[in-house]
Design an enzyme around this catalytic site. Structure first.
Site, PDB file in Angstrom:
ATOM      1  N   HIS A 180      -3.920  -0.682  -8.346  1.00 27.04           N
ATOM      2  CA  HIS A 180      -4.591  -1.677  -9.169  1.00 27.04           C
ATOM      3  C   HIS A 180      -5.318  -1.049 -10.354  1.00 27.04           C
ATOM      4  O   HIS A 180      -5.551  -1.716 -11.363  1.00 27.04           O
ATOM      5  CB  HIS A 180      -5.553  -2.503  -8.315  1.00 27.04           C
ATOM      6  CG  HIS A 180      -4.852  -3.517  -7.470  1.00 27.04           C
ATOM      7  ND1 HIS A 180      -5.410  -4.731  -7.138  1.00 27.04           N
ATOM      8  CD2 HIS A 180      -3.627  -3.510  -6.894  1.00 27.04           C
ATOM      9  CE1 HIS A 180      -4.561  -5.420  -6.386  1.00 27.04           C
ATOM     10  NE2 HIS A 180      -3.474  -4.683  -6.222  1.00 27.04           N
ATOM     11  N   HIS A 218       4.310  -1.892  -0.631  1.00 28.40           N
ATOM     12  CA  HIS A 218       4.177  -2.721   0.558  1.00 28.40           C
ATOM     13  C   HIS A 218       4.774  -2.075   1.806  1.00 28.40           C
ATOM     14  O   HIS A 218       4.803  -2.703   2.859  1.00 28.40           O
ATOM     15  CB  HIS A 218       4.816  -4.096   0.310  1.00 28.40           C
ATOM     16  CG  HIS A 218       4.116  -4.885  -0.744  1.00 28.40           C
ATOM     17  ND1 HIS A 218       4.614  -6.072  -1.246  1.00 28.40           N
ATOM     18  CD2 HIS A 218       2.951  -4.656  -1.404  1.00 28.40           C
ATOM     19  CE1 HIS A 218       3.778  -6.536  -2.176  1.00 28.40           C
ATOM     20  NE2 HIS A 218       2.770  -5.688  -2.284  1.00 28.40           N
TER      21      HIS A 218
END
Length: 724
Positions: A99, A267
Site C-alpha cells: 500500500h 494474496h
C-alpha cells in the site's frame, strides 16, 4: 494591578495571537488563489536532520545483514497488543509495503513508496490503510535501533520484501535510497470527492462518460489504493472489476502479466479481516484522541484483535497456507467454483461452493478449526476475464515462472519511483538493467569543454535555438519519480522527437548541427545540447553587460532507442509549458496552474520559477518564436526588461481571448505588447509580484542574471544523481 481572572476563568491566554488551528486562512477567503505552497515543501524548517545530514553517507554505516536478521525475527515475534495471524506478521508487512508503493501513478509520478508518506495524512488514515499504523508501530523498535542509518521509506519496503523472503520467496533484489519527508505532501491530487469511498456519480466524482477515470488518478475511489475489493462501487461483478483493475494497474505502470502476478502474489499470503462490526472501530489515526498516541481504528467495545480484527471488512484467507509462498492461490481460485456471500462485517466476498476440509485454511488462533477460504471481486476478475485467466493458467502450470514474474513485478512496484539505477544503494541491487529504469549509459567526463563550446559558437545557431533545445531536453524531469531530464538526450529519440511541444522541425534542424559536433569530439549529444544552451545564456548575459560562465558538468550519456520504452515515456510529454509560453490546447485548469504544477515537478522554488520566466521571455525562447510575453525590444539580451515593464504603471492590461491580453500605453491607448495568463500572474499574484519587483529594481540587474543562471543550472543538472 491587572485583572488575571480572565485567564483563570477559562479565556484563551494567547487571545488572537498566533493561529494554530482555528480561524480562516487566506485560502478559505480566496479559494481560487494560486497555491504557491506546493513549491515550498520539505525544507529545512520541517526537517529535524538538518542541512548537513546525508542519508546516502549514513547508509554506508548500516549493517544490512543485521537489519535483515532483525526483520526476519520480527516476523514471528508476536506481540500481545497486536498479535500476528498464525504467529507470522508476513501478510501484514506485505500489505503495508504494497500500500505504500501502490499509491504511485505513472501520469505525474506522484505517490509511491519513495518518501515514507504513508506515515502522514491523508494516507495514514485512508480506509484502505486500516491497521497499517499497527504494522509501522511494530517496526518502531527496529527503526529506533538503527536510527538515522535507515529511513522509514526504506524500512517499510524492506519489511515487505523480507516478509516474502521469510515465507519462502526468492526475491529479485532490494535497493536502499528512499529519503523521508517530514510532513504531508500537498502537491498530490488524490481526487475531488467530499467523502471517503464515494461511489461513481457522487459530488466531485473521478469518473465521467461511460467509465473514464480522471487523470492522473489511478485508484477507483477516494481512500483506496487500487480497486474496490467488493466490486465496482461495492457491487460484485468480476468482469466489470477486471476492467477497473486493468485501468488502475496500467496507471501504476503495470501490464496484464504483472497485474495478475501482483494480485496473486499479494494474496498468496495473509488474510482479510472482517470478523466483527466496523461500527465498533474508533477514528482513523489523524482524527483519534490524544491518548491513542497516533494509533487509529481502535476497538474499545469488543475484543478487536486476532480472529476478531476488522480492517477491510472482508473476512478470510485466500490460500490453505497463508504464511507460505507457494502456488496455492491459483489452485484455490481456478480449482473451485465460487459463490457470493457476506462477511460478518457485511462485506461482499466469494467462497467456494465445495471444498475439501484439508484445503481450508486454519483459524489464526486455533489450528484445530478450519474455515472457508475467500476471494474478493478483484480475485474473481483473474478467473473471469479471458486475458487474466490465460495468464493465471500459465502461472498455475509453471510455479517457477510465476515466482520469477512476481519477484520482478514486486521489485518494480517497490522501486518504480526510486529513479535511475544511480540512486540505488546496497548489497542486493540487481545487476540486470531493466527498461523501466530508463537506463542511460555513462558518458565521457574528461574532454576539452572549451573546444566543444567554441565549435558550437561557430555553428551559426541562434541563442533562441540553443536555449530552447536545452530547455526542452531538460524540462521533462520529474522530481516525483525521478524520471526525465537532459541526461540520455532522449529528445532526439521517439517519442520525444515528435512531441508538438518540442517543435519537431526546429528540433531536427538544431540536432543536425549539434550531433556532428558531438561525434567529432566523441562526446555525448546530451552534453552538447546542454552546453549549447549554456553558451546561449552566456552570450545573452554578455550582451546585457554581465560576464558570467554558466556552470557545466560533463558526463551525460546518450540513451538508445532500444533503451527507451516509448509507451512509458508518453506520459512525460508536456501538454503545456509556461516557461516557453505554450499551451497544447485550452484546459479546464488555468495556464498558471499548469505552470505551477510543472515547476513543482521540476523541484523549483517560486523565486526560481519567477526568474526563469523573466529570462526565457527576453531570450526569445517562446514556442514558435511567439512574441507573447516578450516585454522587451532587446530580444536575446538577458535583461530584466520583462519585470521592469510588467511592473510599470504606464500600461494597462486588457483581456482579448481566454489566454491572451493586450498591454497598452495608459497615455494614448497604443498597443505595446501582448501577454498570456502566465505572464500576467507575475504581476497579479501578490507573492509573485513581490519577487517580480525584486528583479525589476535598478540595483538588481546583475542579481537577475546570476539568479537566472543558478536556476537554469539546477534544471540542467536535475537528473545528474551521479554528481551528488
Amino acid at each position: 494591578m491587572g485583572n488575571n481572572n480572565e485567564f483563570s476563568s477559562g479565556k484563551c491566554p494567547v487571545m488572537h495571537g498566533g493561529m494554530t488551528s482555528a480561524g480562516m486562512a487566506s485560502k478559505d477567503w480566496w479559494p481560487n488563489a494560486l497555491n504557491l505552497d506546493i513549491l515550498h515543501q520539505h525544507d529545512t524548517k520541517t526537517n529535524p536532520m538538518g542541512q548537513q545530514f546525508n542519508y546516502r553517507e549514513a547508509l554506508k554505516q548500516l549493517d544490512v545483514q543485521a537489519l535483515k536478521d532483525d526483520l526476519r525475527a520480527l516476523m514471528t515475534d508476536s506481540q500481545p497488543w497486536w498479535p500476528a495471524d498464525w504467529g507470522h506478521y508476513g501478510g501484514l508487512m506485505v500489505r503495508m509495503a504494497w500500500h505504500s508503493a501502490g499509491s504511485y501513478r505513472i501520469a505525474d509520478g506522484r505517490g509511491g513508496a519513495g518518501t515514507g508518506n504513508q506515515r502522514f495524512a491523508p494516507l495514514n488514515s485512508w480506509p484502505d490503510n486500516v491497521n497499517l499504523d499497527k504494522a509501522r508501530r511494530l517496526l518502531w523498535p527496529i527503526k529506533k535501533k538503527y536510527g538515522n542509518k535507515i529511513s522509514w521509506a526504506d524500512l517499510i519496503v524492506l519489511a515487505g520484501t523480507m516478509a516474502y523472503e521469510s515465507m519462502g520467496l526468492k526475491t529479485f533484489g532490494f535497493a536502499f535510497g528512499r529519503e523521508d519527508i517530514w510532513h504531508p505532501e500537498i502537491d498530490t491530487y488524490w481526487g475531488s470527492e467530499k467523502e471517503w469511498l464515494a461511489p461513481s456519480g457522487s459530488e466531485g466524482s473521478r469518473y465521467s462518460g461511460e467509465r473514464d477515470l480522471e487523470n492522473p488518478l489511478a485508484a477507483v475511489m477516494m481512500g483506496l489504493i487500487y480497486v474496490n475489493p467488493e466490486g465496482v462501487d461495492g457491487h460484485p461483478d468480476p468482469q466489470k472489476t477486471a476492467n477497473d483493475v486493468r485501468v488502475t494497474f496500467a496507471r501504476m505502470a503495470m501490464n496484464d502479466e504483472e497485474t495478475v502476478a501482483l494480485t496473486a502474489g499479494g494474496h498468496t499470503v495473509g488474510k482479510c479481516h472482517g470478523n466483527g462490526s466496523a461500527a465498533n472501530l474508533g477514528a482513523a489515526p489523524e482524527g483519534a484522541d490524544l491518548q491513542e498516541q497516533g494509533l487509529g481504528w481502535n476497538n474499545h467495545t469488543t475484543r478487536g484483535i486476532d480472529r476478531d480484527t476488522v480492517s477491510s471488512g472482508i473476512e478470510g484467507a485466500w490460500t490453505s497456507k497463508p504464511t507460505q509462498w507457494d502456488n496455492g492461490y491459483f489452485d484455490m481460485l481456478l480449482g473451485h467454483e465460487w459463490t457470493l456471500t457476506k462477511s460478518p462485517a457485511g462485506a461482499w466476498q466469494w467462497v467456494p461452493i465445495q471444498i475439501a476440509e484439508e484445503d481450508k485454511p486454519v483459524d489464526v488462533e486455533d489450528p484445530s478449526i478450519r474455515l472457508l477460504p475467500i476471494m474478493t471481486d478483484a480475485d474473481m476478475a483473474m478467473k473471469v476475464d479471458p486475458t487474466y485467466r490465460q495468464i493465471a493458467e500459465r502461472f498455475r502450470q509453471d510455479p517457477a515462472y510465476f515466482s520469477d514474474v512476481f519477484a520482478r513485478a514486486w521489485f518494480k512496484l517497490t522501486h518504480r519511483d526510486l529513479g535511475p539505477k544511480s540512486r540505488y544503494f546496497g548489497p542486493d541491487v540487481p545487476q540486470e538493467a531493466l527498461i523501466w529504469q530508463d537506463p542511460v549509459p555513462a558518458g565521457r567526463s574528461e574532454y576539452d569543454v572549451a573546444a566543444v563550446k567554441a565549435k558550437i559558437a561557430a555553428s551559426g545557431l541562434s541563442i533562441a535555438d540553443m536555449v530552447s533545445t536545452a530547455w526542452d531536453s531538460a524540462r521533462t524531469f520529474r522530481g516525483s519519480d525521478k524520471r526525465g531530464g537532459a541526461n540520455g538526450a532522449r529528445i532526439r529519440l521517439a517519442p520525444q522527437n515528435t512531441w508538438e511541444g518540442n517543435e519537431p522541425a526546429r528540433l531536427a534542424k538544431v540536432l543536425a548541427v549539434l550531433e556532428p559536433i558531438a561525434a567529432e569530439f566523441n562526446v555525448s549529444v546530451a552534453d552538447v545540447i546542454v552546453l549549447a544552451g549554456n553558451l546561449g545564456i552566456e552570450q545573452a548575459a554578455k550582451a546585457a553587460g554581465v560576464a558570467i560562465e554558466v556552470p557545466f558538468a560533463p558526463g551525460r550519456g546518450d540513451a538508445t532507442q532500444a533503451m527507451t520504452d516509448e509507451a512509458s515515456f508518453e506520459v512525460l510529454e508536456p501538454l503545456a509549458d509556461g516557461f516557453r509560453n505554450w499551451l497544447k490546447k485550452d484546459y479546464v485548469v488555468t495556464a498558471e496552474e499548469l505552470l505551477l504544477d510543472r515547476a513543482q515537478l521540476m523541484r523549483l522554488t517560486a523565486c526560481e520559477m519567477t526568474v526563469l520566466i523573466g529570462g526565457m521571455r527576453v531570450l526569445g525562447a517562446n514556442y514558435g518564436g511567439s512574441k507573447v510575453g516578450v516585454f522587451t525590444d532587446r530580444i536575446g539580451v538577458l535583461s530584466n526588461d520583462f519585470f521592469v515593464n510588467l511592473t510599470d504603471m504606464s500600461y494597462t492590461w486588457k483581456p482579448t481571448a481566454s489566454n491572451l491580453y493586450e498591454i497598452r500605453e495608459r497615455a494614448n491607448g497604443a498597443l505595446k505588447w501582448t501577454a498570456s495568463r502566465v505572464d500576467l500572474v507575475f504581476g497579479s499574484n501578490s507573492i509573485l509580484r513581490a519577487y517580480a519587483e525584486v528583479y525589476a529594481q535598478d540595483d538588481n540587474k546583475e542579481k537577475f542574471v546570476r539568479d537566472f543562471v543558478a536556476a537554469w543550472t539546477k534544471v540542467m543538472n536535475a537528473d545528474r544523481y551521479d554528481l551528488r
